[in-house]
Design a protein around this motif. Structure first.
Motif, mmCIF file in Angstrom:
data_model
loop_
_atom_site.group_PDB
_atom_site.id
_atom_site.type_symbol
_atom_site.label_atom_id
_atom_site.label_comp_id
_atom_site.label_asym_id
_atom_site.label_seq_id
_atom_site.Cartn_x
_atom_site.Cartn_y
_atom_site.Cartn_z
ATOM 1 N N GLY A 100 1.098 -1.450 -0.284
ATOM 2 C CA GLY A 100 -0.142 0.035 0.104
ATOM 3 C C GLY A 100 0.630 0.928 0.091
ATOM 4 N N GLY A 101 2.022 1.205 -0.271
ATOM 5 C CA GLY A 101 3.145 2.194 -0.002
ATOM 6 C C GLY A 101 2.909 3.327 -1.816
ATOM 7 N N MET A 131 -6.417 -0.235 3.401
ATOM 8 C CA MET A 131 -4.769 -0.373 4.508
ATOM 9 C C MET A 131 -3.808 0.759 3.143
ATOM 10 S SD MET A 131 -5.299 -1.782 6.552
ATOM 11 C CE MET A 131 -3.305 -1.967 7.128
ATOM 12 N N VAL A 132 -4.169 0.941 1.516
ATOM 13 C CA VAL A 132 -3.701 2.246 0.722
ATOM 14 C C VAL A 132 -3.205 3.495 1.411
ATOM 15 C CG1 VAL A 132 -3.324 2.911 -1.259
ATOM 16 C CG2 VAL A 132 -3.966 0.957 -1.398
ATOM 17 N N THR A 133 -2.182 3.753 1.869
ATOM 18 C CA THR A 133 -1.707 5.545 2.233
ATOM 19 C C THR A 133 -2.397 6.058 1.595
ATOM 20 O OG1 THR A 133 0.316 5.182 1.157
ATOM 21 C CG2 THR A 133 0.296 4.141 3.314
ATOM 22 N N THR A 134 -2.413 7.609 1.822
ATOM 23 C CA THR A 134 -2.398 8.900 1.625
ATOM 24 C C THR A 134 -1.483 9.029 -0.174
ATOM 25 O OG1 THR A 134 -3.694 9.558 3.218
ATOM 26 C CG2 THR A 134 -3.580 10.896 1.621
ATOM 27 N N GLN A 135 -0.209 8.985 0.309
ATOM 28 C CA GLN A 135 0.453 9.109 -0.683
ATOM 29 C C GLN A 135 0.002 7.761 -1.793
ATOM 30 O OE1 GLN A 135 1.430 8.785 2.275
ATOM 31 N NE2 GLN A 135 1.951 10.665 3.101
ATOM 32 N N GLY A 136 0.072 6.475 -1.266
ATOM 33 C CA GLY A 136 -0.044 5.644 -2.408
ATOM 34 C C GLY A 136 -1.802 5.556 -3.637
ATOM 35 N N LYS A 162 -12.056 4.961 4.759
ATOM 36 C CA LYS A 162 -10.929 4.796 4.705
ATOM 37 C C LYS A 162 -10.395 5.361 3.676
ATOM 38 C CE LYS A 162 -10.368 2.909 9.199
ATOM 39 N NZ LYS A 162 -9.527 2.345 10.040
#
Length: 722
Positions: A100-101, A131-136, A162
């Motif tokens: 998720g990065g 679960m993926v980050t905001t940057q992803g 989310k």
């Protein structure tokens, strides 16, 4: 190694997905019409078919005969994307929990620009998308918004909130739901038939409840039971032992004991629960489920088989239990158990908490809440109808025996013996008011007996009752009309109850008594039985109901809510009330007649009622002294004080009213205040209505500033500044 059931029976088409028709039908229609979007979002609880539907979507898009809602299952793409297939290079499935990065998102973005190798579309399935980050998400934002024509994104998540809002707004969102029990049971029966294993029908509700609406969790539980099944298959006892479910017999014992208020069985069931090694928390959860089923069966009698799913034998027992317990009581039990489950989370002794819950359910009187009051009312109703309609199975709610409890003659047991017969009381002849005192009671009774034996008639003088308010009605002049010649006296033997009143409010007309009659008939038949204060309290609800038929009965019922039965002497009832104004209103002739009429309707016979102010009944020894009431506070004009009353010639000589004492003052020349007018007479009786005297004005010879400075100096210790 055996393949798990949830993998072995994973759906391969949208038609095989169970319980998600609100999602599969629109998707099938879109595939048939060719209206395919570039991004989809599947959300819902775990194990409800999100990832499986995403794989079916990729299989339907890349089928050789597609896009189609029903893949053929024969082409290379359908075989590769089957539940047990090897997979396809054009369908990429990522787990966002570990990828998720931002670097993973950039790598996925670079792959998306390549054309598919052998399929029609390049499909990216991103599981656990939350679960993926905001940057992803920001790295994927551009390609998700404007992807190439051969790229389709499918996001699957249990928490759609989310997911980045800009990503969610560019997808078609399809929410999945938990599978209902009816659809889940059909799925399990189909899987069991394919496995060829015998499973008792009573096992299915346990498995479905343990699965919680998730197809994967439910099939995992069934897989565990099948793994431990013997040649005879999966039995109910084996399922209860493996799943840790409370035995239904313990639940039945607890509910039956609560319905009959059997405290010994209730706490004995908790003891059996502890000895069997069951978890008190799980028992409370299962008991709450049973209470839920009973509430539905009581509120909706036709809910058996639909809203309530249980084996036939258990369903019959539950219907009988719901009939014995009221709806308000069931609702109160459910609230107590639910709050108890919250208390058990951090409790060091869950069994102790469970026993306290049982005590609260058995004692609705410990709280003044509305549900507890309704439960107490239902308990009283069950006790009232217990002799006429005993509970099913011969179990009747235990009723605490009260000494002297009233029962009708038809309801008394034959072995109880005859009712005690009250001795007849000879009425005393009417005497002048001056002779009606507490100390002359014995001489009055002797004189009445001697007069009856000698045949002499009663004097025609008025005969007020000894208590000043319960004899015959008074005339406007203050006296009492004289009875007819030869009639029994209006004063009762106890000197305080006067002439018996009829339910209609009047006074029975006296009849001429023969001179030779030595013992008149008693005031009430002895068949009514001896009554006491406890018996009147037991029929208090019926008395309140009988009052409603009278005019103004509702207000009387409200006033009587704080009244208490103090004593019962024969057919004379004394009530006490904490409020003096309400006690006076209840002692009013019309209100007392209505209460006596209600008593006559419930118990029969003629009754007399009075109400006194106080918290406790008066002692028997002091009752004779209370017979003569204290003179009421009144105001008498000087002009009328000297005038003789209208009926003075008919009365014996009485001493004249004492003269008004003169007030001794230090200034005898000050004139007396003027006499009050007629409209101010009522205010003289009301002490609270008189205004408080104004404070005396300060002496005119003192300066207000000097007074203020003196107060500050005396109380605060201040001194003036130089």
């Amino acid at each position: 190694m055996a393949l798990a059931l949830y993998r072995k029976y994973r759906p391969a088409t949208f038609a095989e997905v169970v319980g998600q028709e609100h999602v599969t039908d629109p998707l099938r229609t879109a595939l048939s019409a060719g209206r395919i979007n570039h991004a989809y979002l599947f959300s819902g609880p775990r194990g409800c078919g999100k990832t499986s539907s995403a794989r079916i979507m990729a299989r339907s898009l890349n089928c050789a005969k597609g896009p189609t809602p029903d893949p053929c299952g024969e082409c290379n793409s359908c075989k590769a994307l089957a539940p047990e297939g090897s997979g396809s290079v054009d369908v990429t499935e990522l787990d966002a929990a570990s990828h998720g990065g931002v670097d993973d998102a950039r790598e996925l973005r670079d792959k998306a620009f390549y054309a598919p190798a052998e399929s029609r579309y390049r499909v990216f399935i991103i599981d656990e998308a939350h679960m993926v980050t905001t940057q992803g998400f920001n790295a994927l934002l551009k390609i998700v918004e404007e992807p190439p024509e051969h790229v389709i994104f499918i996001f699957a998540t249990t928490e759609p909130d989310k997911v980045l809002t800009t990503i969610r707004s560019r997808t078609h969102h399809y929410p999945f739901r938990l599978i209902p029990p009816s659809s889940m049971r059909a799925l399990l029966e189909r899987n069991i038939a394919a496995e060829g294993v015998e499973v008792e029908p009573s096992v299915y509700p346990l498995v479905i409840r343990a699965g919680g609406g998730s197809a994967r969790d439910t099939q995992s539980v069934l897989d565990q039971l099948l793994a431990g099944a013997g040649p005879e298959g999966v039995s109910y006892s084996r399922a209860v032992a493996l799943l840790g479910v409370t035995d239904v017999a313990l639940i039945d014992d607890m509910v039956d004991a609560l319905s009959t208020e059997d405290a010994a069985t209730v706490f004995g069931t908790v003891e059996k629960l502890a000895e069997a090694g069951h978890d008190p928390r799980r028992f409370a959860t299962d008991l709450l489920d049973r209470l839920r089923d009973l509430v539905l069966l009581r509120a909706v009698p036709d809910s058996a088989g639909g809203l309530v799913s249980a084996p036939e034998e258990e369903l019959t027992r539950m219907v009988a239990q719901a009939e014995r317990i009221g709806l308000a009581t069931l609702s109160r039990y459910a609230d107590i158990v639910h709050n108890g489950l919250l208390e058990m989370r951090g409790a060091t002794s869950p069994r102790l908490v469970l026993e306290l819950l049982a005590a609260r359910m058995l004692l609705p009187s410990v709280t003044d809440a509305e549900k507890a009051l309704l439960a107490r009312i239902e308990r009283l109703e069950r006790r009232a109808t217990a002799p006429a309609a005993p509970a099913e199975g011969g179990v009747e709610p235990p009723v605490r025996a009260a000494e002297g409890k009233f029962s009708r003659p038809s309801q008394r047991a034959a072995s109880a013996g005859p009712a005690p017969v009250a001795e007849p009381v000879e009425p005393a002849p009417a005497r002048p008011a001056a002779a009606a005192s507490a100390g002359a009671g014995a001489s009055a009774a002797a004189a009445g007996a001697q007069s009856a034996e000698s045949g002499s008639s009663a004097p025609a003088a008025p005969a007020p009752s000894a208590d000043g308010g319960w004899g015959a009605p008074r005339t406007p002049g203050g006296g009492t009309p004289a009875p007819a010649a030869g009639a029994p006296a209006a004063q009762s033997a106890d000197g305080g109850w006067g002439t018996p009143r009829t339910p209609g409010g009047g006074t029975p007309a006296p009849e001429a008594a023969p001179a030779a009659q030595a013992a008149p008939a008693p005031a009430a038949p002895a068949a009514d039985g001896a009554m006491d204060a406890a018996a009147i309290r037991n029929i208090w609800p019926q008395l309140m109901t009988a009052l409603r038929k009278f005019t103004g009965g509702r207000s009387l019922e409200a006033m009587l809510t704080q009244a208490t039965v103090a004593s019962v002497e024969g057919h004379a009832v004394t009530l006490t009330h904490k409020s003096e104004p309400l006690s006076r209103r209840l002692s009013d002739q019309d209100n007392a007649r209505k209460i006596a009429g209600a008593l006559s309707d419930v118990l029969g016979g003629d009754w007399q009622v009075r109400c006194v102010h106080g918290n406790a009944p008066a002692a028997p020894a002091a009752r004779a002294q209370q017979a003569a009431p204290a003179p009421e506070r009144s105001f008498t004009r000087q002009s009328t004080a000297a005038a003789p009353p209208a009926e003075a010639p008919a009365r014996p000589a009485t001493p004249p009213s004492p003269a008004r004492p003169k007030v001794t003052t230090s200034e005898p020349d000050i004139p007396l205040p003027p006499e009050p007018s007629d409209e101010d007479d009522e205010d003289l009786y009301n002490e609270d209505a008189s205004p408080a005297p104004p404070p005396p004005p300060p002496p005119p010879d003192q300066d207000p500033d000097e007074v203020a400075r003196k107060l500050i100096s005396d109380h605060l210790g201040a001194r003036p500044l130089d």
